[in-house]
Scaffold this active site. Sequence first.
Site, short mmCIF file in Angstrom:
data_model
loop_
_atom_site.label_atom_id
_atom_site.label_comp_id
_atom_site.label_asym_id
_atom_site.label_seq_id
_atom_site.Cartn_x
_atom_site.Cartn_y
_atom_site.Cartn_z
N ASN A 7 -12.38 -0.85 -25.13
CA ASN A 7 -12.39 0.14 -24.06
C ASN A 7 -13.32 1.27 -24.50
OD1 ASN A 7 -11.88 1.88 -21.95
ND2 ASN A 7 -9.68 1.98 -22.24
N ARG A 88 -12.20 -3.57 -20.60
CA ARG A 88 -11.58 -2.89 -19.46
C ARG A 88 -12.66 -2.10 -18.73
NH1 ARG A 88 -6.78 1.70 -19.57
NH2 ARG A 88 -6.61 1.92 -17.30
N HIS A 177 -5.65 1.73 -12.31
CA HIS A 177 -4.49 1.29 -13.10
C HIS A 177 -4.05 -0.11 -12.68
CE1 HIS A 177 -3.49 5.86 -13.42
NE2 HIS A 177 -4.12 5.46 -14.52
N ARG A 237 -5.60 16.39 -13.23
CA ARG A 237 -6.25 16.16 -11.94
C ARG A 237 -5.41 16.74 -10.80
NH1 ARG A 237 -6.81 10.19 -13.67
NH2 ARG A 237 -8.78 10.12 -14.80
N GLN A 279 3.67 16.69 -20.82
CA GLN A 279 4.95 16.83 -20.14
C GLN A 279 6.01 17.48 -21.03
OE1 GLN A 279 5.18 15.90 -17.02
NE2 GLN A 279 7.32 15.55 -16.48
N ARG A 280 5.99 17.17 -22.32
CA ARG A 280 7.00 17.73 -23.22
C ARG A 280 6.87 19.25 -23.32
NH1 ARG A 280 5.21 13.53 -27.79
NH2 ARG A 280 3.25 14.24 -26.86
N GLU A 379 -0.75 -3.36 -20.47
CA GLU A 379 -2.09 -3.69 -19.97
C GLU A 379 -2.83 -4.61 -20.94
OE1 GLU A 379 -3.76 0.08 -17.74
OE2 GLU A 379 -2.43 0.70 -19.36
#
Length: 394
Positions: A7, A88, A177, A237, A279-280, A379
């Site tokens: 990737n 990918r 995704h 985003r 997020q944490r 994935e």
Amino acid sequence: MSVLSINCGSSSLKYLLYDWDAQKVLASGLIDRIGLPDSNIVHKHNDQKIERKGKCADHRTAINLVLAFLQEAKVIHSLQDIEGVGHRIVHGGEKFSASARVDDAVLAEIKANGDLAPLHTPPNVVGIESARAVMPDTPQIVIFDTAFHQTMPEHAYSYALDYALAQKYKIRKYGFHGSSHRYVSERAAELLGGKNAWKLIIAHVGNGSSLSAVRGGKCVDTSMGLTPLAGVIMGTRTGDIDPAVVQVLADKLGEPLPQILNRLNKESGMLGVSGYSDQRDIIAGAENGDARCRLALQMQAYSIKKYIGAYLAVLDGADALIFTAGIGENSASFRQDVCADLGNLGIKLDLAKNKERGGERIISAPDSRVKVMVIPTNEEFIIARDVIEIVRGK
């Protein structure tokens, strides 16, 4: 025999070596700051992490460094141990609805779609060309983020623009995704009973996030659009906004369009609202009384909740709502916020089960009409399987 997954970013290369027959990750790593004198080189193998600093001039050099490490560490004995290389690719445009073996025509088509993903396609192409140069006898396979969503009907993927212009410039919803949504939809079908006629809503929520509506194993709608900027609020985003915001920002700030788009992609979303993209950190801030962190969490849950409601309408009900990816898999508070007040739509969490951690599981209450599930995405499995199927002709 193993599959090497590559990737490529503009200045980075992530890799993973997967033993398909043993269903086992053999090694993985990252080389970043490619082109600079102080490149970071990280290899992981046998629960060991090896870090080095050095100069990596370009992506071809990076691939050579990866292959050299794999042989020095005796992960492989020679390049012949690598059965195929999976790349990918972010954008496959309208042509690719499945993974493909690279030849000159496939590579040319990927380049032709470059204007649809100008930030991602050039490094993706560099990765393909570099791998072909270093391993000319090894099959190269491309796996497209957009492919799974190519089953959307025209009324779902079309934008209400001048039809001729949209057709000419391929302006439509593509979705991303795809490997994750594909894997999760297949696992959900197996866990729910083996048939593939289920109606599923999949919430892939990480730093980048997207939802999909899946009927009978096929995507009928997804939240991301022409680019990964559209849809729900993400780490950096904006998600869906009034397009006129771009004009307002350009006028007020006096910045060119590329700089405004960079703001929308990299300086907005949860980061823009709260000051944090992780997020944490946002949850910790909210727990400590930070109003902007609380607002960011409320906006994120509300954004995703609206898409769930829309996809319940699109599917005429759902058999399961599935959370996956980093936040979706690991944040019980996030899942609780999203599912709150959806009881009349048939979605009820079991709060105790929701707090449990690890693995595939059902976290809905017994009387929930819609099963709520957590399925960790994989994935790499999809990439390896596609490489094996194409190379072995299965």
